[in-house]
Design a protein around this motif. Structure first.
Motif, mmCIF file in Angstrom:
data_model
loop_
_atom_site.group_PDB
_atom_site.id
_atom_site.type_symbol
_atom_site.label_atom_id
_atom_site.label_comp_id
_atom_site.label_asym_id
_atom_site.label_seq_id
_atom_site.Cartn_x
_atom_site.Cartn_y
_atom_site.Cartn_z
ATOM 1 N N LEU A 63 -16.342 0.292 21.678
ATOM 2 C CA LEU A 63 -17.233 0.897 22.668
ATOM 3 C C LEU A 63 -17.012 2.401 22.771
ATOM 4 C CD1 LEU A 63 -17.197 -1.613 25.687
ATOM 5 C CD2 LEU A 63 -19.004 -1.236 24.020
ATOM 6 N N ARG A 64 -15.744 2.800 22.776
ATOM 7 C CA ARG A 64 -15.434 4.237 22.847
ATOM 8 C C ARG A 64 -15.954 4.985 21.621
ATOM 9 N NH1 ARG A 64 -9.837 3.114 25.155
ATOM 10 N NH2 ARG A 64 -10.172 3.420 27.368
ATOM 11 N N ARG A 65 -15.795 4.389 20.446
ATOM 12 C CA ARG A 65 -16.278 5.046 19.224
ATOM 13 C C ARG A 65 -17.791 5.190 19.219
ATOM 14 N NH1 ARG A 65 -12.512 2.351 14.769
ATOM 15 N NH2 ARG A 65 -10.729 3.709 15.092
ATOM 16 N N VAL A 66 -18.500 4.113 19.569
ATOM 17 C CA VAL A 66 -19.962 4.172 19.619
ATOM 18 C C VAL A 66 -20.395 5.227 20.634
ATOM 19 C CG1 VAL A 66 -22.046 2.877 20.260
ATOM 20 C CG2 VAL A 66 -20.312 1.813 18.822
ATOM 21 N N HIS A 67 -19.778 5.218 21.807
ATOM 22 C CA HIS A 67 -20.082 6.194 22.856
ATOM 23 C C HIS A 67 -19.837 7.613 22.350
ATOM 24 C CE1 HIS A 67 -19.105 8.448 26.599
ATOM 25 N NE2 HIS A 67 -20.176 7.818 27.036
ATOM 26 N N THR A 68 -18.728 7.835 21.694
ATOM 27 C CA THR A 68 -18.382 9.167 21.187
ATOM 28 C C THR A 68 -19.355 9.635 20.118
ATOM 29 O OG1 THR A 68 -16.045 8.834 21.672
ATOM 30 C CG2 THR A 68 -16.581 10.518 20.040
ATOM 31 N N TYR A 69 -19.603 8.809 19.121
ATOM 32 C CA TYR A 69 -20.463 9.242 18.014
ATOM 33 C C TYR A 69 -21.913 9.445 18.440
ATOM 34 C CZ TYR A 69 -16.485 8.220 15.023
ATOM 35 O OH TYR A 69 -15.242 8.208 14.446
ATOM 36 N N LEU A 70 -22.435 8.567 19.292
ATOM 37 C CA LEU A 70 -23.798 8.769 19.790
ATOM 38 C C LEU A 70 -23.873 10.053 20.609
ATOM 39 C CD1 LEU A 70 -24.933 5.197 20.918
ATOM 40 C CD2 LEU A 70 -25.826 6.535 19.001
ATOM 41 N N GLY A 71 -22.900 10.257 21.473
ATOM 42 C CA GLY A 71 -22.886 11.457 22.301
ATOM 43 C C GLY A 71 -22.788 12.733 21.498
ATOM 44 N N VAL A 72 -21.899 12.763 20.523
ATOM 45 C CA VAL A 72 -21.713 13.973 19.714
ATOM 46 C C VAL A 72 -22.923 14.231 18.820
ATOM 47 C CG1 VAL A 72 -20.304 14.988 17.876
ATOM 48 C CG2 VAL A 72 -19.208 13.870 19.802
ATOM 49 N N PHE A 73 -23.487 13.182 18.227
ATOM 50 C CA PHE A 73 -24.638 13.373 17.345
ATOM 51 C C PHE A 73 -25.833 13.930 18.102
ATOM 52 C CE2 PHE A 73 -28.598 11.934 15.397
ATOM 53 C CZ PHE A 73 -28.446 12.454 14.110
ATOM 54 N N PHE A 74 -26.118 13.369 19.282
ATOM 55 C CA PHE A 74 -27.308 13.777 20.007
ATOM 56 C C PHE A 74 -27.064 14.926 20.992
ATOM 57 C CE2 PHE A 74 -28.785 9.536 18.639
ATOM 58 C CZ PHE A 74 -29.965 9.942 18.051
ATOM 59 N N ALA A 75 -25.830 15.387 21.143
ATOM 60 C CA ALA A 75 -25.529 16.451 22.102
ATOM 61 C C ALA A 75 -26.376 17.713 21.891
ATOM 62 C CB ALA A 75 -24.041 16.790 22.084
ATOM 63 N N VAL B 57 -37.478 9.786 20.463
ATOM 64 C CA VAL B 57 -37.430 8.427 21.014
ATOM 65 C C VAL B 57 -36.079 7.792 20.700
ATOM 66 C CG1 VAL B 57 -38.403 6.106 20.812
ATOM 67 C CG2 VAL B 57 -39.920 8.069 21.054
ATOM 68 N N THR B 58 -35.593 7.987 19.487
ATOM 69 C CA THR B 58 -34.270 7.481 19.113
ATOM 70 C C THR B 58 -33.196 8.107 19.991
ATOM 71 O OG1 THR B 58 -35.030 7.194 16.837
ATOM 72 C CG2 THR B 58 -32.653 7.192 17.191
ATOM 73 N N MET B 59 -33.319 9.426 20.240
ATOM 74 C CA MET B 59 -32.367 10.114 21.105
ATOM 75 C C MET B 59 -32.396 9.532 22.513
ATOM 76 S SD MET B 59 -32.480 13.959 22.645
ATOM 77 C CE MET B 59 -33.940 13.487 23.537
ATOM 78 N N ALA B 60 -33.590 9.260 23.038
ATOM 79 C CA ALA B 60 -33.709 8.713 24.385
ATOM 80 C C ALA B 60 -33.048 7.342 24.475
ATOM 81 C CB ALA B 60 -35.176 8.636 24.798
#
Length: 126
Positions: A4-16, A78-81
Motif C-alpha cells: 500500500l505504501r509503495r502504490v501510494h508513493t509511486y502514484l503520488g510522485v508520478f502525478f505530483a 482522467v487517469t490522474m484524477a
C-alpha cells in the motif's frame, strides 16, 4: 501494508507535477476572473497555462486543431484524477493503520469534511 505504501508513493510522485499544475492554474482561475472567450486570446504565459487547464490545448499563433493530442491529454487527466482518488484513499487507510490512537486522524477527517461545508454555508445568502 508495504505494498500500500509503495502504490501510494509511486502514484503520488508520478502525478505530483500534473497535480501541482492543475492546483496552481485552478488557483489562478479562482482569483482572476478575466475569462478568455477563446484559446487564441491567450497572450501571457499564465493565460496560456490557464487554457491548458480549461481546454486541454496549449494555444499558439498557428491555430491547428489536433483532437488526438487533446484526447490523449484528457485520458492522462482522467487517469490522474482516478489515481488521485486512489492515492487519497490509500493515504487515509495508511493514516488509520500507522497510528495507535485513531481519534486525531478521525477528527482531522471529520473537520476536513465539515470546514468546507461550513464555509460555503456561511457564504450563502440566507
Amino acid at each position: 501494508m508495504r505494498t500500500l505504501r509503495r502504490v501510494h508513493t509511486y502514484l503520488g510522485v508520478f502525478f505530483a507535477p500534473l497535480l501541482l499544475f492543475f492546483v496552481l492554474t485552478g488557483w489562478y482561475q479562482t482569483v482572476n476572473h478575466d475569462r478568455l472567450k477563446s484559446p487564441a486570446e491567450a497572450e501571457t504565459l499564465l493565460q496560456k497555462l490557464r487554457t491548458v487547464h480549461v481546454d486541454q490545448i496549449y494555444p499558439s499563433e498557428h491555430e491547428v486543431k489536433r483532437p488526438s493530442s487533446r484526447t490523449s491529454f484528457q485520458v492522462l487527466v482522467v487517469t490522474m484524477a482516478i489515481a488521485l482518488v486512489v492515492t487519497v484513499l490509500l493515504g487515509i487507510v495508511l493514516a488509520f493503520r500507522s497510528i495507535r490512537n485513531p481519534w486525531p486522524v478521525c477528527a482531522a477527517l471529520v473537520l476536513g469534511l465539515l470546514v468546507p461545508v461550513l464555509l460555503l454555508w456561511l457564504g450563502h445568502p440566507h
